[in-house]
Design a protein around this motif. Structure first.
Motif, PDB file in Angstrom:
ATOM      1  N   GLU A   1       0.902  -1.164   0.113  1.00 22.40           N
ATOM      2  CA  GLU A   1       0.003  -0.121  -0.037  1.00 22.40           C
ATOM      3  C   GLU A   1       0.908   1.202  -0.240  1.00 22.40           C
ATOM      4  O   GLU A   1       1.995   1.251   0.585  1.00 22.40           O
ATOM      5  CB  GLU A   1      -0.989   0.041   1.047  1.00 22.40           C
ATOM      6  CG  GLU A   1      -2.165  -1.206   1.197  1.00 22.40           C
ATOM      7  CD  GLU A   1      -2.742  -0.810   2.520  1.00 22.40           C
ATOM      8  OE1 GLU A   1      -3.960  -1.023   2.399  1.00 22.40           O
ATOM      9  OE2 GLU A   1      -2.402  -0.670   3.697  1.00 22.40           O
ATOM     10  N   SER A   2       0.466   2.265  -0.735  1.00 23.22           N
ATOM     11  CA  SER A   2       1.078   3.407  -0.740  1.00 23.22           C
ATOM     12  C   SER A   2       0.771   4.304   0.704  1.00 23.22           C
ATOM     13  O   SER A   2      -0.263   4.019   1.273  1.00 23.22           O
ATOM     14  CB  SER A   2       0.643   4.452  -1.785  1.00 23.22           C
ATOM     15  OG  SER A   2      -0.644   4.842  -1.715  1.00 23.22           O
TER      16      SER A   2
ATOM     17  N   GLU B   1      -2.864   5.665   0.695  1.00 20.55           N
ATOM     18  CA  GLU B   1      -3.790   4.724   0.815  1.00 20.55           C
ATOM     19  C   GLU B   1      -3.856   4.386   2.577  1.00 20.55           C
ATOM     20  O   GLU B   1      -5.001   4.390   2.994  1.00 20.55           O
ATOM     21  CB  GLU B   1      -3.475   3.449   0.261  1.00 20.55           C
ATOM     22  CG  GLU B   1      -3.782   3.618  -1.426  1.00 20.55           C
ATOM     23  CD  GLU B   1      -3.392   2.401  -2.188  1.00 20.55           C
ATOM     24  OE1 GLU B   1      -2.559   1.448  -1.697  1.00 20.55           O
ATOM     25  OE2 GLU B   1      -3.411   2.173  -3.372  1.00 20.55           O
ATOM     26  N   VAL B   2      -2.827   4.461   3.006  1.00 22.03           N
ATOM     27  CA  VAL B   2      -2.603   4.142   4.558  1.00 22.03           C
ATOM     28  C   VAL B   2      -3.476   5.131   5.397  1.00 22.03           C
ATOM     29  O   VAL B   2      -3.970   4.967   6.195  1.00 22.03           O
ATOM     30  CB  VAL B   2      -1.303   3.720   5.074  1.00 22.03           C
ATOM     31  CG1 VAL B   2      -1.150   3.759   6.516  1.00 22.03           C
ATOM     32  CG2 VAL B   2      -0.533   2.569   4.385  1.00 22.03           C
TER      33      VAL B   2
ATOM     34  N   LYS C   1      -7.103   5.265   4.657  1.00 23.43           N
ATOM     35  CA  LYS C   1      -7.759   4.366   5.655  1.00 23.43           C
ATOM     36  C   LYS C   1      -7.739   4.609   7.252  1.00 23.43           C
ATOM     37  O   LYS C   1      -8.546   4.318   7.911  1.00 23.43           O
ATOM     38  CB  LYS C   1      -6.987   2.843   5.659  1.00 23.43           C
ATOM     39  CG  LYS C   1      -7.307   2.169   4.385  1.00 23.43           C
ATOM     40  CD  LYS C   1      -6.708   0.882   4.508  1.00 23.43           C
ATOM     41  CE  LYS C   1      -6.811   0.095   3.204  1.00 23.43           C
ATOM     42  NZ  LYS C   1      -6.202  -1.254   3.001  1.00 23.43           N
TER      43      LYS C   1
END
Length: 79
Positions: free
Chosen positions: A51-52, A55-56, A59
């Motif tokens: 994951e980039s 993206e983290v 989330k």
């Protein structure tokens, strides 16, 4: 012709041995298939790569771990 009991025992033991070898063979095939399916099933989620950071961050924001302001600040740093 005389009936020879040793011949009958010999074939019986060989047949039993072949049965065991066949059973072991099919057990190994089934175990191999289960492991292959497990490997493919788990690998399907990882094919996209790691994951980039963005993206983290998204989330974490979606889970409510960080505020909107903190999300925007960190997003600016990443972009």
């Amino acid at each position: 012709m005389a009936f020879n009991m040793m011949d009958n025992w010999g074939y019986g033991m060989m047949g039993g041995g072949m049965l065991i070898v066949g059973l072991i063979f099919w057990i190994l095939i089934l175990v191999g298939l289960v492991l292959l399916i497990k490997y493919l099933w788990q690998g399907a989620g990882m094919r996209g790569g790691p994951e980039s950071a963005l993206e983290v961050l998204k989330k974490r924001y979606a889970r409510g771990e960080i505020s909107k302001e903190e999300f925007e600040e960190k997003k600016k740093d990443l972009i």
